[in-house]
Design a protein around this motif. Structure first.
Motif, PDB file in Angstrom:
ATOM      1  N   GLY A  45      -6.440  -8.925  -3.423  1.00 15.83           N
ATOM      2  CA  GLY A  45      -6.251  -9.386  -1.898  1.00 15.83           C
ATOM      3  C   GLY A  45      -4.980  -9.416  -1.548  1.00 15.83           C
ATOM      4  N   SER A  46      -3.880  -9.478  -2.262  1.00 12.31           N
ATOM      5  CA  SER A  46      -2.389  -9.483  -1.803  1.00 12.31           C
ATOM      6  C   SER A  46      -2.194  -7.814  -1.149  1.00 12.31           C
ATOM      7  CB  SER A  46      -1.479  -9.738  -2.716  1.00 12.31           C
ATOM      8  OG  SER A  46      -1.342  -9.078  -3.892  1.00 12.31           O
ATOM      9  N   MET A  47      -1.481  -8.189  -0.166  1.00 15.26           N
ATOM     10  CA  MET A  47      -0.769  -6.792   0.283  1.00 15.26           C
ATOM     11  C   MET A  47       0.117  -5.807  -0.362  1.00 15.26           C
ATOM     12  SD  MET A  47      -1.219  -4.395   2.993  1.00 15.26           S
ATOM     13  CE  MET A  47      -2.490  -5.470   3.916  1.00 15.26           C
ATOM     14  N   LEU A  48      -0.025  -4.751  -0.573  1.00 14.28           N
ATOM     15  CA  LEU A  48       0.762  -3.836  -1.590  1.00 14.28           C
ATOM     16  C   LEU A  48       1.594  -3.018  -0.512  1.00 14.28           C
ATOM     17  CD1 LEU A  48       1.847  -2.843  -4.151  1.00 14.28           C
ATOM     18  CD2 LEU A  48       0.245  -1.044  -3.980  1.00 14.28           C
ATOM     19  N   LEU A  49       3.064  -3.199  -0.770  1.00 12.22           N
ATOM     20  CA  LEU A  49       4.090  -2.344   0.023  1.00 12.22           C
ATOM     21  C   LEU A  49       4.541  -1.341  -0.386  1.00 12.22           C
ATOM     22  CD1 LEU A  49       6.028  -5.536   1.725  1.00 12.22           C
ATOM     23  CD2 LEU A  49       4.089  -4.533   2.699  1.00 12.22           C
ATOM     24  N   ALA A  50       4.775  -0.316   0.265  1.00 12.14           N
ATOM     25  CA  ALA A  50       5.564   0.998  -0.259  1.00 12.14           C
ATOM     26  C   ALA A  50       6.876   0.671  -0.449  1.00 12.14           C
ATOM     27  CB  ALA A  50       5.171   2.082   0.829  1.00 12.14           C
ATOM     28  N   ALA A  51       7.830   1.504  -1.061  1.00 15.35           N
ATOM     29  CA  ALA A  51       9.292   1.519  -1.512  1.00 15.35           C
ATOM     30  C   ALA A  51      10.107   1.053  -0.127  1.00 15.35           C
ATOM     31  CB  ALA A  51       9.713   2.683  -2.004  1.00 15.35           C
ATOM     32  N   ASN A  52       9.499   1.602   1.105  1.00 15.06           N
ATOM     33  CA  ASN A  52      10.400   1.572   2.374  1.00 15.06           C
ATOM     34  C   ASN A  52       9.902   0.161   3.095  1.00 15.06           C
ATOM     35  OD1 ASN A  52       7.933   2.337   3.344  1.00 15.06           O
ATOM     36  ND2 ASN A  52       8.493   3.874   4.552  1.00 15.06           N
ATOM     37  N   THR A  83       5.461   0.418 -11.691  1.00 12.64           N
ATOM     38  CA  THR A  83       5.975   0.714 -10.544  1.00 12.64           C
ATOM     39  C   THR A  83       6.043  -0.602  -9.499  1.00 12.64           C
ATOM     40  OG1 THR A  83       4.358   1.133  -9.354  1.00 12.64           O
ATOM     41  CG2 THR A  83       5.267   3.147 -10.211  1.00 12.64           C
ATOM     42  N   LEU A  84       5.391  -1.501  -9.877  1.00 12.37           N
ATOM     43  CA  LEU A  84       5.367  -2.871  -9.185  1.00 12.37           C
ATOM     44  C   LEU A  84       6.583  -3.861  -9.375  1.00 12.37           C
ATOM     45  CD1 LEU A  84       1.523  -3.375  -9.658  1.00 12.37           C
ATOM     46  CD2 LEU A  84       2.428  -2.267  -7.943  1.00 12.37           C
ATOM     47  N   SER A  85       7.013  -4.586  -8.251  1.00 12.31           N
ATOM     48  CA  SER A  85       7.857  -5.578  -8.419  1.00 12.31           C
ATOM     49  C   SER A  85       7.761  -6.371  -7.233  1.00 12.31           C
ATOM     50  CB  SER A  85       9.244  -5.006  -8.327  1.00 12.31           C
ATOM     51  OG  SER A  85       9.531  -4.455  -7.274  1.00 12.31           O
ATOM     52  N   SER A  94       7.674   0.999  -6.061  1.00 13.72           N
ATOM     53  CA  SER A  94       8.916   1.765  -5.983  1.00 13.72           C
ATOM     54  C   SER A  94       8.302   3.111  -5.398  1.00 13.72           C
ATOM     55  CB  SER A  94       9.439   1.942  -7.242  1.00 13.72           C
ATOM     56  OG  SER A  94       8.579   2.260  -8.373  1.00 13.72           O
ATOM     57  N   LEU A  95       7.122   3.364  -5.236  1.00 12.62           N
ATOM     58  CA  LEU A  95       6.650   4.622  -4.934  1.00 12.62           C
ATOM     59  C   LEU A  95       6.502   4.741  -3.258  1.00 12.62           C
ATOM     60  CD1 LEU A  95       3.701   5.063  -7.231  1.00 12.62           C
ATOM     61  CD2 LEU A  95       6.030   5.939  -7.492  1.00 12.62           C
ATOM     62  N   THR A  96       6.705   5.601  -2.624  1.00  7.74           N
ATOM     63  CA  THR A  96       6.287   6.026  -1.264  1.00  7.74           C
ATOM     64  C   THR A  96       4.821   6.290  -1.061  1.00  7.74           C
ATOM     65  OG1 THR A  96       6.526   8.427  -1.080  1.00  7.74           O
ATOM     66  CG2 THR A  96       8.571   7.277  -0.960  1.00  7.74           C
TER      67      THR A  96
END
Length: 104
Positions: A45-52, A83-85, A94-96
């Motif tokens: 349910g948490s929002m995943l953000l891209a590298a930017n 790739t998650l942080s 860390s991915l686009t």
């Protein structure tokens, strides 16, 4: 004791110290990497953000290995755990967006 014997003894002490420092440095590096990898945990349910910083999608499911599965543009995509942080308290990869879409 002659000068050659002193040099050999000093050299062996220096080599021993260098080996010890090298080994302890390697152990610290591995330990730090494990701590960093284990500290990020995706939550359903948490929002995943891209590298930017762009919003990708909410986490649909979390894999046993910590990978985050999301549904993006009608496709189920598994974003690798390595790739998650956490950036600013937000789950970030860390991915686009294009790299995430290419994972499908």
């Amino acid at each position: 004791m002659g000068p050659k014997e002193k040099i050999v003894k000093r050299s062996s002490v220096v080599v021993s110290l260098c080996a010890l420092v090298t080994l302890s440095g390697a152990v610290c590096s591995v330990s730090a990497a494990e701590d960093a990898a284990s500290s990020v945990s995706a939550v359903k349910g948490s929002m995943l953000l891209a590298a930017n910083g762009a919003r990708l999608a909410p986490v649909y499911r979390v894999g046993a290995d910590g990978a985050a599965q999301i549904i993006i543009e009608g496709k189920m995509v598994t974003v690798p755990a390595n790739t998650l942080s956490m950036a600013g308290g937000k789950l970030t990869t860390s991915l686009t967006k294009n790299e995430v879409l290419a994972l499908h």
